[in-house]
Design a protein around this motif. Sequence first.
Motif, PDB file in Angstrom:
ATOM      1  N   ASP A 241      -0.364  -6.151   6.763  1.00  0.00           N
ATOM      2  CA  ASP A 241      -0.796  -5.000   5.977  1.00  0.00           C
ATOM      3  C   ASP A 241      -1.003  -5.399   4.519  1.00  0.00           C
ATOM      4  O   ASP A 241      -0.039  -5.705   3.815  1.00  0.00           O
ATOM      5  CB  ASP A 241       0.260  -3.894   6.069  1.00  0.00           C
ATOM      6  CG  ASP A 241      -0.198  -2.632   5.360  1.00  0.00           C
ATOM      7  OD1 ASP A 241      -1.335  -2.616   4.850  1.00  0.00           O
ATOM      8  OD2 ASP A 241       0.582  -1.675   5.308  1.00  0.00           O
ATOM      9  N   PRO A 242      -2.253  -5.393   4.055  1.00  0.00           N
ATOM     10  CA  PRO A 242      -2.483  -5.775   2.650  1.00  0.00           C
ATOM     11  C   PRO A 242      -1.820  -4.816   1.665  1.00  0.00           C
ATOM     12  O   PRO A 242      -1.522  -5.205   0.543  1.00  0.00           O
ATOM     13  CB  PRO A 242      -4.007  -5.745   2.507  1.00  0.00           C
ATOM     14  CG  PRO A 242      -4.527  -5.016   3.685  1.00  0.00           C
ATOM     15  CD  PRO A 242      -3.511  -5.142   4.763  1.00  0.00           C
ATOM     16  N   ILE A 243      -1.586  -3.578   2.086  1.00  0.00           N
ATOM     17  CA  ILE A 243      -0.978  -2.614   1.168  1.00  0.00           C
ATOM     18  C   ILE A 243       0.496  -2.954   0.914  1.00  0.00           C
ATOM     19  O   ILE A 243       1.046  -2.642  -0.133  1.00  0.00           O
ATOM     20  CB  ILE A 243      -1.123  -1.174   1.708  1.00  0.00           C
ATOM     21  CG1 ILE A 243      -2.601  -0.847   1.920  1.00  0.00           C
ATOM     22  CG2 ILE A 243      -0.506  -0.156   0.771  1.00  0.00           C
ATOM     23  CD1 ILE A 243      -3.452  -0.967   0.694  1.00  0.00           C
ATOM     24  N   GLN A 246       0.791  -4.707  -2.196  1.00  0.00           N
ATOM     25  CA  GLN A 246       0.678  -3.869  -3.394  1.00  0.00           C
ATOM     26  C   GLN A 246       2.004  -3.198  -3.711  1.00  0.00           C
ATOM     27  O   GLN A 246       2.405  -3.109  -4.865  1.00  0.00           O
ATOM     28  CB  GLN A 246      -0.406  -2.804  -3.195  1.00  0.00           C
ATOM     29  CG  GLN A 246      -1.791  -3.411  -3.037  1.00  0.00           C
ATOM     30  CD  GLN A 246      -2.897  -2.375  -3.169  1.00  0.00           C
ATOM     31  OE1 GLN A 246      -2.678  -1.274  -3.632  1.00  0.00           O
ATOM     32  NE2 GLN A 246      -4.098  -2.736  -2.753  1.00  0.00           N
TER      33      GLN A 246
END
Lengths: 613, 398
Positions: A241-243, A246
């Motif tokens: 998950d790229p989020i 973040q």
Amino acid sequence: MATITEVLARPTYGASGLWSWITTVDHKRIGVMYGATAFVFMLLSGIEAGVLRTQLATPDTDLIGPGRFNQMFTMHATVMIFMVIMPMGVAFFNFVVPLAIGARDVAFPRLNALSYWIFLFGAILMHFSFIVDQVPDAGWFSYANLTEYPFSENMGLDFWAIGLLVLGTSSVAGGLNFVVTIINLRAPGMSLMRMPVFVWMTLITSILLILAMPVITVGLIELVMDRNFGTHFFNPTGGGDPILWQHLFWVFGHPEVYILILPPMGIVSEILPTFSRKPLFGYPFVIFSGIVIGIMGWAVWSHHMFTVGLGPIANSVFTITTMLIAVPTGVKIFNWLGTLWKGSIELTTAMLYALGFVFLFIIGGLSGVSHAVSPSDFQQQDTYYIVAHIHYVLFGGSIMGIFAGIYYWWPKLTGKMLNEKLGKLNFWLVFIGMNVTFFPMHFVGLNGMPRRIYTYAEEFGWGTLNLLSTVGYFIIFIGVLVFVYNIWQNRNARRVSHDPWDAPGVEWSIASPPPAYNFAEVPHIKGRDHYWIEKDLAREAGNPITEPEPAVDPSTIHMPSPSYWPIITAAGVGLIGGGLLSHYGVSFLGGLIAFIGVIGWSNEPASAPEEGH
Amino acid sequence: MGLLPRKRAGSPPEPIPDENAQRPAPRRNRLTRLAFFGAAAALFLLTAACSQGFQSTWDPVGPVAQKQLQLFNVLLWTMVAVFVLVEGALIYIVIRYRRRPGQPRPPQIHGHTALEITWTIIPTALILGLGIWSVFTLFELDQPPTDQGEILNVTVTGHQWYFEFEYPDAAGGKRISTANELRIPVDRPIQLILESDDVLHSFWVPKLGGKVDVVPTRQNRLWLMADSDLIDQPLPATFYGQCAELCGLAHAQMRFRVTVMSEVDYQAWVQNYNPPQALTPQAQQGKTLFAIHCALCHTINGPEIESVAKSRIDSFLTGGDAVAVPGPNLTDLRTRQTLAAGITDLSVENLRAWIRNPEDIKPGNWMSDKAAFYTDGGDANLTDEEIDALIEYLLNLR
């Protein structure tokens, strides 16, 4: 380890030359090394900013292509944050905190040296990326999955992640050191509520460092694993998950903002009272607002992610918490105004910089409120409006505060005063240049110019204001050159008294530059503005203080002995990082060196026996 | 009083006062002139600053951007008021309480609790008021209105480095795809479904509304609407957008346009999209070239090119030499305005230059990197006739 100590004689206290700097554990010298190193990186990063500004000066400029441009803004921000403002803060922690709490050194002097050397080696490691021309290019935030294969194929991001991991080690060690120092080594009489505000802000910042760095460390290790060992933490094609990146980045990243701004706030809280000849207005409120900022800083990270699509509920929560953090910040500003009110304000260069800090930080704070409001931020996120905001906070705030601190404590550090005329020229150039550069960016951003674009077409109408920003950059550049000249000509300057500003802090009661042992006799702190109280009492007794505390024979004072183990251990840590970027054998060697360093360190006697104390 | 000009010791006696014409002191005069130039400069800069550029957020043409601007304007004027009050106080205090020679130490004030409470409570109240209003706006703008006409769904896919638009519920089950140009009918809510094919992007048309990120693994939503009352130009009207999240080399060149059309024109466009083809011999040659050189990455809706692409991809999967990256769908290219993600206008000359050497126009693009007929950053290995045939095929499909 006795054999090793015999092969290479233990450095003795009072040695001189390069060897004495390499083996030093003196907090003042370490502070100077931190400051000087950070200043060199500041010039480097400033030149990178110049390349960016020149490229953007006119539409369709053909100076550098997108690849180089992405590298420049990535390194400009990474260097400014991790290798300039943070270590500049630590330089002040080092030089000022032990002096301001009446201590002879920090709690762990050798750990302190280790922090510096790891910082230096980590910074050099990251800059090796320029030598092999594989420079990080995904922004200082390095959002996944642009940082993953196949979108980032060269080693730039590895340099970035491993460089930051090494630097993070240094920050955590430094943070621990200053928490212990401030809790344990205060002079008798210095209760917590008598501590100078700068020391308070150091304490809060150090706690933030200890808690925030592990979060980014987790993220960085996962990134390194994704890139080198085939995991998929952030890689969507493997179910990652790229989020997640973040969240990890900003849970660290927002407290980091306060790590960058709280020390300069502390510096300003020292300078304003001195040059108003009035104690700080509302001391407990300034301290408490600092603590509140330190706590609330953990509850606002998602305001960096309003446009990610977290939904209206998450966005509402982070809108409200972010707006509320403006309240303690405002309290600080009002108390600074209260300090100035009815004061006797002397506009020295240090004071001008402190006032410049207040003036510019208000602007940065106000624009901050406008993108705390998420519906308004949807139009501002990732535009030059944000670039303007962060530079008002980090340049107008942090850098102005750091310059204020340099001009303020310089006489204590060297015994000489920086030239005030040059200083004022330096201030006005930087102040005007700063506004010419960054104020137009608010409008460019609201006119729709996104960040991180290397070119724009003429018909978008951003040309005039961008040109203005570039002109402003060169004004700042000249201002910084004036500062460099001021430092350069200082070697011929006249000596000044130990207390040229008539300052309230206990650090002004000793000679300038301070002797290695700082205080011959540990002071008994009489109140918040200890030295003002002392001087008043002496004046009333008809015996005003004109001389610093007299010097004593250093051999009668027990001081930590110099040691070369910190630099050896740090070199080992640096090599571990370097090996991950080249050959694992180097990492193994580095690990071995670090291991030997730690063993040697722990077997080193507290002070060299031949010194006899 | 620091603010008032004081008489300097030993200055010449003042001129005889004239009741009618009080001459300002020379110092004042200089100040007035300075203020005049300052104001002129500020006015000039403000004109430059608030110029209504292509992507200005000051010039909304839809309800979403308008509400966001209204909120920002309230914040802006609150900020201006606070700025004037606080900075004014700061400047006043610094001038008023400047140190004068021989001045004794000022009164040592340590604080004032009532004042502290006041300047904690007033900002808190102000901020909570603004905050609650923001939250209402946030929820209000979250979902498209259901009472303003039928909602049009458009799927937006972010690619390195262009946006692809598909209309899943076009009339008659027609498959409509475009790249870099979104056509929407006026006065109808548009529901955009945002997906990413590779990395993060951010979809942003400032005049229509704020941005929403385009995230792999997620399906984000954004609704926008063009309001005919706010558009002060004849339809069809074009508005500009740009990717707002760093997405790699050509991030700056990832632009797109939104064409707002009347409902009638929009329906006509849907109707006439990708009409049946009758190719000239030159276009036929172009089609063959397209199938050989382009069809692995680009497609043109219709059975022929799609089957060619499929066989190429199959051969790639079984050990071919080419690498596929999704390129813009080129169906009905002739109806588009721009080339290469909104960088240049679409014309025969520009298209020729683009095919000849894309790297000159859009550094970092995948085409010059992946297509077999480009040697490292150099020109295409195609003759002028071949390029012309390709252009004939792409632009003059009839």
